[in-house]
Design an enzyme around this catalytic site. Structure first.
Site, mmCIF file in Angstrom:
data_model
loop_
_atom_site.group_PDB
_atom_site.id
_atom_site.type_symbol
_atom_site.label_atom_id
_atom_site.label_comp_id
_atom_site.label_asym_id
_atom_site.label_seq_id
_atom_site.Cartn_x
_atom_site.Cartn_y
_atom_site.Cartn_z
ATOM 1 N N THR A 16 57.983 33.967 121.433
ATOM 2 C CA THR A 16 57.970 34.502 120.061
ATOM 3 C C THR A 16 56.865 35.547 119.888
ATOM 4 O O THR A 16 57.108 36.640 119.370
ATOM 5 C CB THR A 16 57.711 33.347 119.056
ATOM 6 O OG1 THR A 16 58.477 32.231 119.488
ATOM 7 C CG2 THR A 16 58.061 33.725 117.667
ATOM 8 N N GLU A 132 41.106 37.696 120.163
ATOM 9 C CA GLU A 132 41.150 37.684 118.691
ATOM 10 C C GLU A 132 42.277 36.804 118.148
ATOM 11 O O GLU A 132 42.132 36.130 117.119
ATOM 12 C CB GLU A 132 41.305 39.125 118.177
ATOM 13 C CG GLU A 132 41.263 39.295 116.684
ATOM 14 C CD GLU A 132 39.946 38.821 116.061
ATOM 15 O OE1 GLU A 132 38.909 39.434 116.315
ATOM 16 O OE2 GLU A 132 39.979 37.807 115.325
ATOM 17 N N ILE A 139 44.059 36.903 111.215
ATOM 18 C CA ILE A 139 42.794 37.031 110.465
ATOM 19 C C ILE A 139 41.688 37.489 111.412
ATOM 20 O O ILE A 139 41.459 36.846 112.439
ATOM 21 C CB ILE A 139 42.368 35.677 109.842
ATOM 22 C CG1 ILE A 139 43.516 35.068 109.032
ATOM 23 C CG2 ILE A 139 41.124 35.840 108.981
ATOM 24 C CD1 ILE A 139 43.247 33.634 108.577
ATOM 25 N N GLY A 190 59.980 26.616 110.880
ATOM 26 C CA GLY A 190 59.466 27.216 112.117
ATOM 27 C C GLY A 190 57.954 27.299 112.171
ATOM 28 O O GLY A 190 57.390 28.058 112.960
ATOM 29 N N LYS A 208 40.698 25.627 118.094
ATOM 30 C CA LYS A 208 40.226 26.814 117.366
ATOM 31 C C LYS A 208 38.784 26.619 116.899
ATOM 32 O O LYS A 208 37.972 27.546 116.951
ATOM 33 C CB LYS A 208 41.162 27.088 116.187
ATOM 34 C CG LYS A 208 42.586 27.436 116.644
ATOM 35 C CD LYS A 208 43.575 27.377 115.491
ATOM 36 C CE LYS A 208 44.992 27.733 115.926
ATOM 37 N NZ LYS A 208 45.996 27.420 114.890
ATOM 38 N N GLY A 305 52.504 33.227 113.403
ATOM 39 C CA GLY A 305 53.668 34.102 113.247
ATOM 40 C C GLY A 305 53.547 35.331 114.118
ATOM 41 O O GLY A 305 52.439 35.813 114.369
HETATM 42 N N1 HSE Z 1 50.875 25.948 115.032
HETATM 43 C C1 HSE Z 1 49.748 26.689 114.579
HETATM 44 C C2 HSE Z 1 49.600 26.452 113.097
HETATM 45 C C3 HSE Z 1 49.891 28.174 114.759
HETATM 46 O O1 HSE Z 1 50.390 25.751 112.499
HETATM 47 O O2 HSE Z 1 48.656 26.975 112.525
HETATM 48 C C4 HSE Z 1 49.446 28.704 116.057
HETATM 49 O O3 HSE Z 1 48.111 28.447 116.349
#
Ligand code: HSE
Length: 433
Positions: A16, A132, A139, A190, A208, A305
């Site tokens: 994707t 990034e 962001i 999705g 993260k 996305g």
């Molecule tokens: N699946 C993650 C979220 C997105 O829902 O934020 C990709 O890191």
């Protein structure tokens, strides 16, 4: 002036995000060339799934199922890793860097677990390594932490880093949906990862957070020390009760300085309903940072996305291309050091919310408050919620003053054994922010 040769790109993985990046590299080629100082040419794509070979503007002849044709391709300047997952991605990145290729990756797991090592390899080989897109999708976060905020001592990061769970919590809170119903809707739209366990269990946000903690506190974070807990224990009634106390519930990633150590943890929290993060709804992410000079800064936007993530990946490509075209070194300047450790959860102090089913009879509250008091946990308020006269039970909600994690665990053990307590239905930490 002599025209600059194109900067050649090799892509690993065209799922994707990869398709989004390829599409935008082609569609925006003129603007991007102007920004980069030369055209950006997508030369080759390695994708194991041959059914994905070929797309508009990118003929099948540019595809291979062998990553080595990208990583060891003498024409390729920048390798874009969009395979995801730890292995084999981390090995491909190492090989590319060792071979002198610049690398752009969106891989949070790889950067959370191997970031310091990869940055050192990149430095040693004068190669760029940019990531990034690994946190917060579109962001801008990594560049601000690496550049714009570096004059600060970062004191705290409070962040909503997972869109799927924020969507689920929003639906549970606003529409009174059960967790499973809200999860199904997130999957239908999705938002969730292929394996939603990583989203709902807090692991995605923990990756993260580890990356942001490493940048914000300039430290080599051992990912295994980052605590994470998911949202599946929450029920719509928790949101209703929290709201009566003036709180919202969010899955928060928290990193903050605490003496010589740093707290790094992901778990559901009650936060004041009037705080900015409480107002971040749906699939959006937000990152609230406090620095000694800058004060409070809030980053907000789409954390996932293909379009938003392409924005970050392509920005990294352009930055590297600009440096290639102006003959500047792309090697990372800062390699995090082992400057500080992560504070164990047992030592962390927060307020707590408890929801319990108890027998509706004399002396029950005294037993619960004694169990807490013995661990130096002070109760700030108790509200009896629903009672069930036929079973002589009631549901109570208790808010505590700040309490030590280890003390709370001990009190829970004792309370669970009290004959008058049917069950502790939930306990959630509270953050003042
Ligand atoms: N699946 C993650 C979220 C997105 O829902 O934020 C990709 O890191």
């Amino acid at each position: 002036m002599q025209k600059k040769r194109p900067v050649n790109i090799g892509l690993l993985g065209i799922g994707t995000i990869g398709s989004g990046v390829a599409k935008n590299l082609i569609a925006k080629s003129k603007t991007l060339a102007r920004q980069a100082g030369s055209p950006l040419a997508l030369k080759i794509v390695a994708e194991k799934d041959v059914s994905k070979h070929g797309m508009p503007g990118l003929g099948k002849s540019l595809f291979t199922d062998d990553y080595r044709e990208v990583v060891y391709n003498s024409d390729v300047d920048i390798v874009i890793e969009l395979i995801g997952g730890e292995y084999p991605a981390v090995n491909y990145i190492k090989e590319a860097l060792t071979n002198g290729k610049h690398v752009v990756t969106a891989n949070k797991e790889v950067m959370a677990k191997h970031g310091t090592e990869l940055l050192s390899i990149a430095q040693e080989h004068h190669a760029g390594l940019r990531f990034e897109a690994s946190v917060g999708g579109g962001i801008p976060l990594i560049a601000p932490f690496q550049r714009d905020l570096v004059a600060n001592d970062i004191q705290a990061i409070y962040a909503i880093l997972n869109g799927t769970t924020n969507y689920i919590l929003t639906r549970m809170s606003h529409d009174n949906l059960d967790f499973n119903v809200a999860l199904k809707q997130a999957q239908k739209l999705g938002y969730a990862e292929a394996n939603p366990a990583n989203d709902i269990g807090g692991l995605d946000a923990a990756y993260k957070l580890a990356i942001l903690t490493s940048l914000g506190f300039d430290m080599d974070v051992n990912f295994k020390e980052v605590f994470y807990e998911g949202i599946s224990r929450l029920e719509p009634r928790d949101f209703r009760y929290a709201s009566e106390f003036g709180y919202a519930i969010k899955l928060l990633a928290v990193a903050k300085r605490s003496g010589n150590l740093v707290e790094a943890r992901v778990h559901p929290v009650l936060i004041p309903a009037e705080s900015l993060l409480a107002k971040v709804d749906g699939v959006y992410n937000a990152i609230y940072v406090t620095g000694d000079l800058v004060g409070n800064v809030l980053f907000y936007g789409q954390g996932a996305g293909p379009a938003a993530t392409s924005s970050a990946v392509i920005a990294d490509i352009i930055n590297i291309a600009q440096n290639i075209n102006t003959r500047r070194d792309n090697a990372p300047r800062f390699i995090p050091e082992k400057t500080s450790g992560i504070k164990p959860m047992a030592d962390i102090q927060t307020r707590y919310y408890f929801r319990m089913d108890i027998l509706d009879q004399v002396g029950v509250l005294a037993q619960i408050s004694a169990a807490m008091g013995n661990q130096a946990i002070s109760i700030s308020s108790v509200i009896q919620k629903e009672s069930d006269p036929s079973h002589k039970t009631a549901e109570i909600v208790i808010m505590t003053h700040p309490a030590q994690g280890s003390a709370v665990q001990k009190a829970i053990k004792v309370i669970n054994k009290l004959a008058v307590v049917k069950r502790i239905s939930n306990f959630i930490r509270v953050e003042a922010i």
